[in-house]
Enzyme design. Structure first.
Site, short mmCIF file in Angstrom:
data_model
loop_
_atom_site.label_atom_id
_atom_site.label_comp_id
_atom_site.label_asym_id
_atom_site.label_seq_id
_atom_site.Cartn_x
_atom_site.Cartn_y
_atom_site.Cartn_z
N ARG A 237 0.85 -1.19 0.00
CA ARG A 237 0.00 0.00 0.00
C ARG A 237 0.89 1.24 0.00
O ARG A 237 1.90 1.30 0.70
CB ARG A 237 -0.91 0.03 1.24
N GLU A 266 -2.03 8.12 -4.50
CA GLU A 266 -2.32 7.24 -5.63
C GLU A 266 -3.68 7.59 -6.22
O GLU A 266 -4.67 7.60 -5.49
CB GLU A 266 -2.31 5.79 -5.16
N HIS A 285 0.01 0.26 -9.98
CA HIS A 285 -0.75 -0.67 -9.14
C HIS A 285 -1.31 -1.84 -9.97
O HIS A 285 -2.52 -2.04 -10.06
CB HIS A 285 -1.90 0.04 -8.42
#
Length: 328
Positions: A237, A266, A285
């Site tokens: 994360r 993000e 991601h």
């Protein structure tokens, strides 16, 4: 029973839900505003949630009292207030293990890409900047026999460690809440303190579950304690690292390189200065972005919903205490 799905998932999951006789509500617009999303949620029994755009917190549960179960199309559940859901007897399903290989593949890819400055050199080719041979320009480093430190040695971390051990003969150290006896037995992994992990890793790869106390754990102070030729990898994360501190640590040569599949924030800005560094590789991601992993996630998420519809326990539940008589 109605199932609201906020974004498209592979057909295998949709088919499972249809064959179970469930009514599927799929919004035509996948970029829902918070108000639009909440409107759908208020009129459904269960939710199959894709992505972390929206929070499932006390405010949400108060606004959507009809929601009785949520199946996440993800392993992580940091966007859900688990305690709140459990107190309301709402099971939260997730999709563990099925994407372990795919995500560890990306961590392994990033480690090699950073070590050999792959992104930087690829950009040189694209820019037509492939100059004459220079024996000292932008050299990478080899990984053979070096020490891989794993923060959070679960299934994904184990897969990363196994690949690194077999490919490069890397020594494995790790820090966990508990010992991983399988990794110690099969990979010769050594359990170390967090401080030892930071100081002794040539490559430090983050694979832990994210919790609030982990917020920006990897900051300038910690990067200062790492080896000056070390590589930082984060596929867990973005919240684990302070990105401005990471950039500064790279510029100040406190560490050597970084590979990220998750960023903070993000999505990150395209003009972030970290993108201009030669020993950095950043991906958008894509850890679970394989046909096999995404189909597997669809099957597990749908299976959790179907089990709930049959008044059975979700096979993969992030808050199993919800089924306990003591849940309150």
């Amino acid at each position: 029973m109605k199932v609201f799905i906020n974004k498209r998932i592979p057909e295998t999951g949709i088919k499972m839900l249809e064959e179970a006789g469930l009514e599927i509500i799929l919004s035509e617009n996948e970029n829902l505003s918070h108000e639009e999303w909440l409107s759908y949620c208020k009129n459904t029994d269960t939710i199959l949630n894709v992505g972390g755009d929206f929070k499932y917190d006390k405010k949400f549960f108060d606004a959507c009292p009809n929601v009785k179960a949520i199946a996440l199309y993800s392993v992580g559940f940091d966007h859900v207030e688990i305690k709140e859901a459990t107190q309301r007897h709402i099971p939260i399903g997730n999709t563990p293990d099925v994407l372990s290989r795919a995500t560890s593949d990306v961590a392994f890819l990033l480690m090699q890409s950073v070590a050999r400055r792959a992104s930087y050199n690829f950009q040189k080719v694209k820019d037509g900047n492939w100059n004459a041979f220079d024996p000292l320009h932008a050299l990478g480093q080899e990984l053979y026999g070096k020490t891989l430190g794993i923060f959070g040695l679960g299934r994904i971390g184990y897969e990363m460690a196994e690949k690194s051990k077999k490919a490069f003969g890397m020594n494995i150290i790790y820090h966990n809440r508990n010992h991983n006896e399988e990794a110690e037995r099969e990979l010769g992994a050594a359990y170390v303190s967090f401080e030892e992990l930071i100081k002794n890793s040539d490559v430090l790869s983050v694979h832990a579950n994210f919790t609030p106390e982990h917020k920006e754990l990897f900051n300038y102070t910690l990067f200062e304690q790492m080896k000056s030729d070390s590589i930082f990898i984060n596929t867990a994360r973005g919240g684990f690292h302070n990105q401005k501190d990471l950039y500064q640590a790279l510029v100040d040569k406190k560490i050597w390189g970084a590979g990220l599949d998750v960023t903070n924030p993000e999505p990150m800005s395209s003009d972030d200065p970290i993108l201009g560094l030669s020993s950095v590789c950043i991906l958008p991601h894509i850890g679970s972005a394989t046909v096999e992993a995404r189909n597997g996630m669809a099957r597990l998420a749908a299976g959790n919903i179907i089990a709930f519809s049959k008044k059975e326990k979700m096979p993969y539940c992030a808050n199993p205490d919800v089924y306990s008589d003591h849940a309150s």
